[in-house]
Enzyme design. Structure first.
Site, PDB file in Angstrom:
ATOM      1  CG  HIS A 115      32.892 -45.946  43.164  1.00  0.00           C
ATOM      2  ND1 HIS A 115      31.906 -45.000  43.959  1.00  0.00           N
ATOM      3  CD2 HIS A 115      33.123 -45.652  41.962  1.00  0.00           C
ATOM      4  CE1 HIS A 115      31.355 -45.069  42.814  1.00  0.00           C
ATOM      5  NE2 HIS A 115      32.268 -44.469  41.837  1.00  0.00           N
ATOM      6  CG  ASN A 210      16.559 -45.615  45.413  1.00  0.00           C
ATOM      7  OD1 ASN A 210      16.220 -45.275  46.214  1.00  0.00           O
ATOM      8  ND2 ASN A 210      17.921 -44.941  44.808  1.00  0.00           N
TER       9      ASN A 210
END
Ligand code: APR
Length: 247
Positions: A115, A210
């Site tokens: 990104h 996570n």
């Protein structure tokens, strides 16, 4: 040793995908979780080519604010554990959606920025791309030292395609690895969010780390619940930390 530690210790080709959750313990806001940037701001006003065309000043003010925040942040134990993992694994690829540069600052080497990078600026006229780590920016919006054209942040905005070379390298690494770690990402944004399943369908084992359950959690081999800054170092120390292991 429990399976994930065994898998980690015996992985020959290790591929890791990180998201904003890896930088959360460095004090950098995520996008979609509690306090996330997309809870306070509208991505279509700040992170699209249309937004930039409409108001480059506003977009640069936001990026300058993020750059100042990141400049004050330090890599956390999750970043450092990944540096250690890279030293141990025979083959290691770190794919990151993060633009903060903290993996590089921690010492990771084989990093694929899918990104882009908030410390890169690119001229919208001549295309020149430079590393720019000045905070705060002396001029907003900044202009190209070569042609005077308007500079943009060197990041991928919504609606833009990922850098072709980086994306090709990322998909190759995901498909060739034998163990894929997906850490601190909601996997909400494609195509990066699909890499874990690409790896799995190519035969790799997948471990998720996570703080919360994600759309991926039910499809991975093991989903470790908790902060990456604690779970990753503990995983390296050969013991699954007391997290809720979901097989
Ligand atoms: N440890 C592990 N995971 C964490 C932690 C932590 N300390 N803190 C938060 N998380 C998890 C959240 O539960 C969430 O699943 O990190 C994830 C962050 O998700 P997002 O905020 O959606 O960030 P990310 O997945 O990186 O977003 C992907 O979206 O806006 C675009 O380009 C931007 O690269 C970004 C992409």
């Amino acid at each position: 040793m429990l399976e994930p530690s065994l898998w980690l210790a015996s992985a020959q080709r290790l591929c890791v995908l990180t998201g904003a959750g890896v930088s959360a313990e460095s004090g950098i806001p995520t996008f979609r979780g509690p306090g996330g940037l997309w809870r306070q701001y509208k991505p279509e006003e700040l992170a699209t080519p249309q937004a930039f065309r409409r108001d480059p000043n506003l977009v640069w003010e936001w990026y300058d604010w993020r750059r100042q925040l990141i400049a004050k942040a330090e890599p956390n134990p999750a970043h450092r554990a990944l540096v250690e993992l890279e030293k141990r694994a025979p083959k290691f690829t770190l794919i990151t959606q993060n633009v903060d540069g903290l993996h590089r600052r921690a010492g990771s080497r084989n990093i694929i920025h899918v990104h882009g990078d908030i410390w890169l600026v690119r001229c919208t006229v001549c295309g020149r791309q430079d590393q720019n780590e000045i905070v705060p920016l002396p001029e907003i919006p900044p202009h190209c030292s070569g042609c005077g054209g308007l500079l943009r942040p060197g990041v991928v905005w919504f609606g833009e395609s990922l850098p072709a070379q980086e994306w090709e390298a990322a998909t190759r690494a995901a498909r060739q690895c034998d163990l894929f770690l997906v850490i601190g990402t909601s996997a909400a944004v494609m195509p990066a969010g699909g890499l874990a399943m690409d790896a799995r369908s190519a035969g790799a084992r997948v471990i998720e780390i996570n703080a919360e359950e994600t759309g991926l959690s039910r499809y991975v081999d093991v989903s470790l619940r908790g902060p990456a800054g604690e779970l990753l170092p503990a995983l390296l120390k050969e013991g699954i930390p007391n997290s809720d292991r979901l097989l």
